[in-house]
Write a protein that holds these residues in place. Structure first.
Motif, PDB file in Angstrom:
ATOM      1  N   ILE A 151      -5.133 -13.635  19.703  1.00  0.00           N
ATOM      2  CA  ILE A 151      -4.048 -14.007  18.788  1.00  0.00           C
ATOM      3  C   ILE A 151      -3.273 -12.742  18.454  1.00  0.00           C
ATOM      4  CG2 ILE A 151      -3.512 -14.872  16.478  1.00  0.00           C
ATOM      5  CD1 ILE A 151      -6.135 -16.539  16.699  1.00  0.00           C
ATOM      6  N   ASP A 152      -1.958 -12.793  18.624  1.00  0.00           N
ATOM      7  CA  ASP A 152      -1.152 -11.591  18.404  1.00  0.00           C
ATOM      8  C   ASP A 152      -1.189 -11.142  16.947  1.00  0.00           C
ATOM      9  OD1 ASP A 152      -0.194 -11.381  21.104  1.00  0.00           O
ATOM     10  OD2 ASP A 152       1.058 -13.119  20.695  1.00  0.00           O
ATOM     11  N   ASN A 153      -1.084 -12.094  16.013  1.00  0.00           N
ATOM     12  CA  ASN A 153      -1.169 -11.739  14.596  1.00  0.00           C
ATOM     13  C   ASN A 153      -1.861 -12.875  13.850  1.00  0.00           C
ATOM     14  OD1 ASN A 153       0.350 -11.900  11.645  1.00  0.00           O
ATOM     15  ND2 ASN A 153      -0.205  -9.831  12.269  1.00  0.00           N
ATOM     16  N   ARG A 183      -4.904  -9.135  17.772  1.00  0.00           N
ATOM     17  CA  ARG A 183      -4.274  -7.829  17.978  1.00  0.00           C
ATOM     18  C   ARG A 183      -3.939  -7.152  16.650  1.00  0.00           C
ATOM     19  NH1 ARG A 183      -1.956 -10.473  22.582  1.00  0.00           N
ATOM     20  NH2 ARG A 183      -2.558  -9.351  24.487  1.00  0.00           N
ATOM     21  N   SER A 184      -3.606  -7.935  15.657  1.00  0.00           N
ATOM     22  CA  SER A 184      -3.244  -7.392  14.350  1.00  0.00           C
ATOM     23  C   SER A 184      -3.502  -8.469  13.312  1.00  0.00           C
ATOM     24  CB  SER A 184      -1.770  -6.961  14.323  1.00  0.00           C
ATOM     25  OG  SER A 184      -0.905  -8.077  14.530  1.00  0.00           O
ATOM     26  N   TYR A 185      -3.478  -8.075  12.043  1.00  0.00           N
ATOM     27  CA  TYR A 185      -3.736  -9.058  10.994  1.00  0.00           C
ATOM     28  C   TYR A 185      -2.879  -8.763   9.773  1.00  0.00           C
ATOM     29  CZ  TYR A 185      -7.043  -5.324   9.630  1.00  0.00           C
ATOM     30  OH  TYR A 185      -7.622  -4.128   9.313  1.00  0.00           O
ATOM     31  N   GLY A 186      -2.750  -9.790   8.934  1.00  0.00           N
ATOM     32  CA  GLY A 186      -1.930  -9.662   7.742  1.00  0.00           C
ATOM     33  C   GLY A 186      -2.203 -10.803   6.784  1.00  0.00           C
ATOM     34  N   ILE A 187      -1.240 -11.059   5.912  1.00  0.00           N
ATOM     35  CA  ILE A 187      -1.410 -12.080   4.884  1.00  0.00           C
ATOM     36  C   ILE A 187      -0.148 -12.922   4.776  1.00  0.00           C
ATOM     37  CG2 ILE A 187      -3.036 -10.705   3.534  1.00  0.00           C
ATOM     38  CD1 ILE A 187      -0.736  -9.979   1.646  1.00  0.00           C
ATOM     39  N   ARG A 207      -3.261  -2.232   3.582  1.00  0.00           N
ATOM     40  CA  ARG A 207      -2.261  -1.895   4.596  1.00  0.00           C
ATOM     41  C   ARG A 207      -2.175  -2.945   5.713  1.00  0.00           C
ATOM     42  NH1 ARG A 207      -0.470   3.531   4.426  1.00  0.00           N
ATOM     43  NH2 ARG A 207      -0.687   4.232   2.271  1.00  0.00           N
ATOM     44  N   PRO A 208      -1.947  -4.209   5.393  1.00  0.00           N
ATOM     45  CA  PRO A 208      -1.831  -5.223   6.445  1.00  0.00           C
ATOM     46  C   PRO A 208      -0.621  -4.947   7.330  1.00  0.00           C
ATOM     47  CG  PRO A 208      -1.038  -6.091   4.364  1.00  0.00           C
ATOM     48  CD  PRO A 208      -1.645  -4.759   4.056  1.00  0.00           C
ATOM     49  N   SER A 209      -0.724  -5.321   8.589  1.00  0.00           N
ATOM     50  CA  SER A 209       0.398  -5.086   9.500  1.00  0.00           C
ATOM     51  C   SER A 209       1.540  -6.049   9.235  1.00  0.00           C
ATOM     52  CB  SER A 209      -0.063  -5.211  10.956  1.00  0.00           C
ATOM     53  OG  SER A 209      -0.560  -6.515  11.213  1.00  0.00           O
ATOM     54  N   VAL A 210       1.239  -7.202   8.624  1.00  0.00           N
ATOM     55  CA  VAL A 210       2.255  -8.216   8.361  1.00  0.00           C
ATOM     56  C   VAL A 210       2.020  -8.838   6.988  1.00  0.00           C
ATOM     57  CG1 VAL A 210       2.896 -10.600   8.971  1.00  0.00           C
ATOM     58  CG2 VAL A 210       2.873  -8.844  10.730  1.00  0.00           C
ATOM     59  N   VAL A 211       3.111  -9.058   6.256  1.00  0.00           N
ATOM     60  CA  VAL A 211       3.084  -9.799   4.994  1.00  0.00           C
ATOM     61  C   VAL A 211       4.175 -10.857   5.069  1.00  0.00           C
ATOM     62  CG1 VAL A 211       3.379  -9.712   2.491  1.00  0.00           C
ATOM     63  CG2 VAL A 211       2.239  -7.816   3.679  1.00  0.00           C
ATOM     64  N   GLN A 212       3.789 -12.117   4.950  1.00  0.00           N
ATOM     65  CA  GLN A 212       4.772 -13.201   4.976  1.00  0.00           C
ATOM     66  C   GLN A 212       5.038 -13.692   3.556  1.00  0.00           C
ATOM     67  OE1 GLN A 212       5.339 -17.732   6.764  1.00  0.00           O
ATOM     68  NE2 GLN A 212       4.072 -16.268   7.907  1.00  0.00           N
ATOM     69  N   HIS A 213       6.333 -13.827   3.218  1.00  0.00           N
ATOM     70  CA  HIS A 213       6.678 -14.252   1.865  1.00  0.00           C
ATOM     71  C   HIS A 213       8.051 -14.921   1.856  1.00  0.00           C
ATOM     72  CE1 HIS A 213       9.582 -10.851   0.897  1.00  0.00           C
ATOM     73  NE2 HIS A 213       9.027 -10.436   2.009  1.00  0.00           N
ATOM     74  N   ILE A 214       8.395 -15.522   0.726  1.00  0.00           N
ATOM     75  CA  ILE A 214       9.686 -16.183   0.541  1.00  0.00           C
ATOM     76  C   ILE A 214      10.713 -15.158   0.064  1.00  0.00           C
ATOM     77  CG2 ILE A 214      10.933 -17.907  -0.823  1.00  0.00           C
ATOM     78  CD1 ILE A 214       8.287 -19.493  -0.979  1.00  0.00           C
ATOM     79  N   TYR A 215      11.909 -15.208   0.651  1.00  0.00           N
ATOM     80  CA  TYR A 215      12.966 -14.267   0.272  1.00  0.00           C
ATOM     81  C   TYR A 215      14.280 -14.790   0.819  1.00  0.00           C
ATOM     82  CZ  TYR A 215      15.348  -9.704  -0.172  1.00  0.00           C
ATOM     83  OH  TYR A 215      16.196  -8.681  -0.500  1.00  0.00           O
ATOM     84  N   GLN A 233       8.604   2.519   6.053  1.00  0.00           N
ATOM     85  CA  GLN A 233       9.762   1.711   6.442  1.00  0.00           C
ATOM     86  C   GLN A 233       9.501   0.842   7.670  1.00  0.00           C
ATOM     87  OE1 GLN A 233      12.931   1.442   5.020  1.00  0.00           O
ATOM     88  NE2 GLN A 233      12.092   2.539   3.265  1.00  0.00           N
ATOM     89  N   ASN A 234       8.275   0.822   8.166  1.00  0.00           N
ATOM     90  CA  ASN A 234       7.984   0.037   9.357  1.00  0.00           C
ATOM     91  C   ASN A 234       8.233  -1.451   9.092  1.00  0.00           C
ATOM     92  OD1 ASN A 234       7.157   2.261  10.834  1.00  0.00           O
ATOM     93  ND2 ASN A 234       5.028   2.078  10.166  1.00  0.00           N
ATOM     94  N   PRO A 235       8.812  -2.158  10.043  1.00  0.00           N
ATOM     95  CA  PRO A 235       8.994  -3.603   9.868  1.00  0.00           C
ATOM     96  C   PRO A 235       7.634  -4.289   9.768  1.00  0.00           C
ATOM     97  CG  PRO A 235      10.325  -2.774  11.700  1.00  0.00           C
ATOM     98  CD  PRO A 235       9.379  -1.686  11.320  1.00  0.00           C
ATOM     99  N   ARG A 236       7.373  -4.950   8.646  1.00  0.00           N
ATOM    100  CA  ARG A 236       6.096  -5.626   8.482  1.00  0.00           C
ATOM    101  C   ARG A 236       6.230  -6.953   7.728  1.00  0.00           C
ATOM    102  NH1 ARG A 236       2.172  -2.450   7.024  1.00  0.00           N
ATOM    103  NH2 ARG A 236       3.325  -0.496   7.099  1.00  0.00           N
ATOM    104  N   PHE A 237       7.416  -7.253   7.209  1.00  0.00           N
ATOM    105  CA  PHE A 237       7.568  -8.448   6.383  1.00  0.00           C
ATOM    106  C   PHE A 237       8.156  -9.600   7.187  1.00  0.00           C
ATOM    107  CE2 PHE A 237       7.454  -4.973   3.361  1.00  0.00           C
ATOM    108  CZ  PHE A 237       6.533  -5.454   2.428  1.00  0.00           C
ATOM    109  N   LEU A 238       7.503 -10.741   7.098  1.00  0.00           N
ATOM    110  CA  LEU A 238       8.009 -11.975   7.677  1.00  0.00           C
ATOM    111  C   LEU A 238       8.591 -12.813   6.547  1.00  0.00           C
ATOM    112  CD1 LEU A 238       5.069 -12.975  10.067  1.00  0.00           C
ATOM    113  CD2 LEU A 238       7.236 -11.866  10.682  1.00  0.00           C
TER     114      LEU A 238
END
Length: 366
Positions: A151-153, A183-187, A207-215, A233-238
């Motif tokens: 799984i990629d993320n 490959r990576s994990y997040g919340i 330090r999750p590689s991805v954070v998904q939230h409403i915006y 500044q790395n892209p990490r937000f979905l």
């Protein structure tokens, strides 16, 4: 404190990047998924619209047509969850892209127990389980449905603070990565808007590689302080719900109604009438070659810390429109400044306090 912060939200410093892009390939543009080196399309596809029944009903044939057309348009990032349609979202992606694991990047979420639970098409929240045994089985089941070896993320689905602080849970994610299952994990933060300090604490502690939230343009808080807490500044937000459940597509009216069971019926009563007033003040963003819906995505993508946005796509017309957003005429400095002023004053509209969920006050100030 947060009401003051909300009124002072300013779209700097990210506007100074002048909508900088990281990678480009044809009409679609891409950003790098941390820790993987994979290119992720700036506009992604959230499969929940096709698999849950909350945005209309689709046959499998229709759903696969959406996914294949998205890939033709340069979208290579697809977000799902094991709970979407009780595994159906993952099954769709497995059928559509099971033989294209090097070309298509897939994120999925785990943490809800939907086995033996019948909720039909309802939207009540299911029990969560983040134990090692449950999560290992959930990951294996997702891999099988997705027809993948990795799984990629992988995202922990709508975690609470107790999960953020659980060292064993994060050690398990790292073990799954070392084993090659992810490959990576997040919340993912949710299900409703809020969960500010769950996100901030995870960013600082894990330090999750991805954070998904409403915006989005109409709901910039608490997304802005959440992103400000990022360590770099790395892209990490979905970003999900980038059009405020469709309002920012600019097509709703005061007479708009939604079918029974539709996700938008769960919005508060003032969401539609007040949202329409705000949308009218954003009509200046419409111009030849750029729709309001595309401008809403561009505004989000001006932020370099955002990895990809996940518009709710439920018609082919939307798919074509949103996939073309990165190539539409860019927002100008004047337009960005005007947006900033409107947001700072909440578009001149008095509203009841938002019923935020989760932890909205830090433990230090409580």
């Amino acid at each position: 404190m947060f009401l003051l912060y909300r009124q002072r939200i300013r779209c700097q410093p990210f506007f100074f990047y002048s909508c900088r892009r990281l990678l480009q390939n044809g009409n679609m543009k891409y950003r790098l998924l941390p820790e993987t080196g994979q290119k992720v399309s700036e506009v992604g596809f959230g499969v929940w619209t096709l698999s849950t029944g909350w945005w209309g009903e689709y046959t499998e044939k229709q759903a696969l047509e959406f996914l294949h057309r998205a890939r033709d348009l340069g979208i290579n990032f697809f977000d799902t969850a094991d709970v979407y349609g009780d595994g159906y979202g993952e099954l769709l992606l497995g059928k559509a892209f099971g033989d294209a694991s090097e070309e298509v990047v897939i994120a999925t979420k785990v943490g809800y127990d939907f086995s033996g639970t019948s909720r039909g098409r309802g939207q009540r929240e299911l029990p969560q389980d983040f134990s090692e045994g449950f999560l290992r089985k959930a990951v294996d089941d997702s891999l099988r449905r997705l027809r993948r070896e990795t799984i990629d993320n992988l995202q922990l689905h709508n975690i609470r603070m107790e999960h953020v602080e659980d060292d064993a849970l994060w050690a398990l994610l790292e073990a799954l990565r070392q084993e090659g299952k992810i490959r990576s994990y997040g919340i993912a933060l949710g299900p409703a808007i809020g969960w500010l300090y769950e996100g901030i604490t995870a960013l600082r502690l894990r330090r999750p590689s991805v954070v998904q939230h409403i915006y989005n343009l109409l709901e910039p808080f608490p997304g802005r302080p959440l992103m400000d807490a990022a360590p770099d500044q790395n892209p990490r937000f979905l970003v999900r719900v980038p059009h405020s459940s469709g309002l920012l597509e600019g097509k709703y009216t005061a007479e708009t109604t939604f079918p029974k069971g539709d996700h938008r019926n769960h919005r508060p009563t003032h969401w539609l009438p007040n949202g329409l007033k705000k949308v009218e003040q954003l009509r200046f963003l419409e111009e030849p070659g750029r729709t309001l819906g595309q401008a809403a995505l561009q505004w989000i993508l001006c932020e370099p810390r955002i990895l990809s946005c996940l518009p709710n796509i439920y018609t082919m017309e939307q798919l074509e429109e949103f996939a073309a957003a990165p190539e539409a005429p860019s927002l100008s400095r004047v337009e960005l400044d005007r947006i900033e002023q409107l947001i700072a004053g909440n578009f001149g509209i008095e509203e009841p306090p938002e019923a935020y969920k989760g932890t909205m006050i830090s433990a230090a100030s409580a």
